[in-house]
Design an enzyme around this catalytic site. Structure first.
Site: not given
Lengths: 392, 392
Positions: B89, B336
């Site tokens: 991430c 995201h």
């Protein structure tokens, strides 16, 4: 001469081959600790504050989720700043380049570069072939490594009369070199006739013109040049490097007898190092297919345009020749665990430039060696690194 | 105060959302040219000599083979040195960090950082669920994002009495912020009751405690600090950054009410920047799940240990509060698209620190903003970046 802000002070690798009894993390740890143990004066592990991890497999087949944390944990150093690089076949050499940038920027002191890959134990259901069957956007239309590299090699044959026999000589040479390298995947010998008689995979590449699929890992330790002598009396300096890209799609490319990205990357590396190709004592180049090694000679300036076939024919690129290429055995015979490949080439340069390469030691005259990868989809990315004994 | 060797001189992003009509390369190009056009005095594209590409998708689902060349071609600059970073991430923020290293090392002049991802149009046959069914080593045992993040959040509830209501307040706040951000994926409003009544995904996360899956791209342009004024009168400087890793496996971790990698990365970034948390005017943190935002407050030093639930309850982290967190809407409401997420957080900091954030502008007192990601398998890697208006 050259950049020389960063030095290599340790290097090690696992055997390359079908390593069914070791996982990715285990191979990476083995390579890292081989590099650590190779440091002449030793290196305190507390000094290692960053790591770069070259690994491609996760991207290509989607069955791993490796990150920098995978490497940091595998080598027993959780906490350190660890980054995963994935940049096609130059992944390992680009990981090395990023490590050099971190050191030169003053943000890291002692950095581990580890490339590792497990290519040989993919279950069939997640293989490249299966990905193709499932509708992979490139692979399902035959966009595999052979078809991506073949067109330029065919064009080179057409333009310059390069022959299948000359390509087979590359295989014969690299197997011969690998027979002197205990870490190589392929030992023994192949003859030109055997290569030519091996099954055709994708014209002009017979199966023995192709590198194998390999498992393995390789590692080097780098630090700022001005503290290299804490670790060894014989550091090897990073004289220069270059990374370059090509237009991604074949119809946009302008060169068809080689790869522009290699030419650009080489020019950047030579300029940074302040040397020309004739000052190299050896080169480790990206011979994923025999014909590709020949085109690399020209892209890297190791011989004149169109003369690569002749260069291998007269033995120029054999150990003992004018400019030995792939004394390690190359991808063809040492093996090609993708993320590890570029790092392993640097391991070979390190040992050769320190005159520790044993039976395959090349003659050192200028003290420079070059490492090269080219790949990625449509063969669009290349890295060239020049290491040297000289400093300042 | 701080490192300040590198400056951000341009920033731009696409809308985040379900962008079925644009491919990955198109989104990356749109974000890059938005960043280029945002440069106050303009930037000659010939000056851009390197690029860093943050993209995760290829690794996670194996149906793309993106490399640096993919980005270089997409933005019309084939030839430049382009590297793909894949580091869980924090991929986008690590790409930014590598770009800073290249500039600070003196190897690149003007560098583009582009993060891009397409998460919303995977065919079912290559989805994460399908990967699990096919025997993916982690996913087939339920090792997905919710199960990786939930244990620490549950432990925090147990240790400190943090409640589901407080988590729901994070969603309410971030949707409210996103309603002021035209680039956000989610517009509108959710109430605490709506979050609590939404279906449970994985205790303690209801579906409205989770960020959406998103397509999108974001880009920034960086250069050496001492030439930033060629491009703008209001550059934003890179005051500091840190990347850190955790032990990879849960049974090796030592902290269960937060993530040690974030604490280490934050400490490194604050030290490099020469500031403490109370000098921040805003923070963009990794709120993949509402409860994770709360734990981040403590890991980043934005509130005292165990006090995160109270901090959101009293409005400390709302725009206008003591330390606004995720004024952009955060991952929860802005979206995201993994490789783009960290870069988009930097875009938000750039606009906020230049006082160009319009309706969601936070009050500037010290002139520093912080960006944070945490993720990778077993939540083992974190990046923290601090940008600042001050120089020298």
């Amino acid at each position: 001469m050259g950049w020389n802000k960063v030095a290599v002070v340790g290097a090690g690798m696992t055997e390359f081959g079908e390593l069914f009894d070791a996982g990715l993390e285990q191979l990476c740890a083995e390579a890292f600790y081989a590099a650590v143990e190779s440091v002449d004066n030793g290196v305190d592990l507390d000094l290692v504050d960053a790591a770069y991890f070259g690994n491609v497999m996760g991207s290509l087949q989607g069955n791993e989720i490796p990150s920098g944390a995978t490497l940091a944990s595998a080598i027993g150093l959780p906490g350190i700043a660890a980054t995963r690089i994935e940049n096609g076949c130059p992944t390992g050499s680009d990981a090395f380049r990023q490590a050099c940038l971190a050191v030169a920027a003053g943000v890291a002191d002692v950095v581990a570069v580890v490339g590792g890959e497990k290519l040989r134990e993919r279950p069939t259901k997640s293989s490249l072939l299966e990905s193709g069957r499932m509708g992979h956007p490139f692979l399902s239309f035959g966009g595999t490594a052979t078809t991506l590299f073949a067109p330029q090699v065919l064009r080179h044959m057409h333009e310059y009369g390069t022959t299948s026999e000359q390509m087979a000589m590359v295989a014969e040479k690299n197997w011969s070199h690998a027979s002197l390298n205990p870490k190589a995947q392929r030992h023994g010998a192949v003859s030109v006739t055997e290569v030519l008689n091996s099954p055709m995979v994708c014209d002009p590449f017979h199966v023995l013109d192709c590198c194998p699929q390999s498992d393995g890992a390789a590692a080097v330790i780098v630090c700022a040049a001005d503290r290299a002598h804490e670790f060894t009396d014989t550091p090897i300096y990073v004289a220069g490097f270059g990374l370059a890209t090509d237009p991604l799609y074949m119809h946009e490319k302008r060169l068809f007898t080689g790869w522009e990205c290699t030419r650009l990357a080489a020019r950047r590396a030579y300029t940074m190092a302040g040397i020309e190709a004739d000052q190299l004592d050896l080169a480790e180049v990206h011979d994923c297919f025999t014909g590709v090694e020949l085109l690399n000679y020209e892209d890297l300036g190791l011989c004149a345009e169109g003369m690569a076939g002749k260069a291998v024919e007269v033995g120029d690129t054999r150990i003992g020749g004018r400019i030995p290429v792939n004394p390690s055995g190359g991808l063809i015979a040492k093996g090609h665990p993708i993320g590890a490949t570029g790092v392993a080439q640097l391991v070979e340069l390190y040992e050769q430039l320190r005159e520790e390469a044993g039976a395959r030691q090349v003659n050192l005259q200028h003290g420079y060696g070059l490492q090269h990868n080219v790949g990625g989809y449509s063969v669009g990315i290349s890295v060239v690194t020049i290491l040297g004994r000289a400093y300042g």
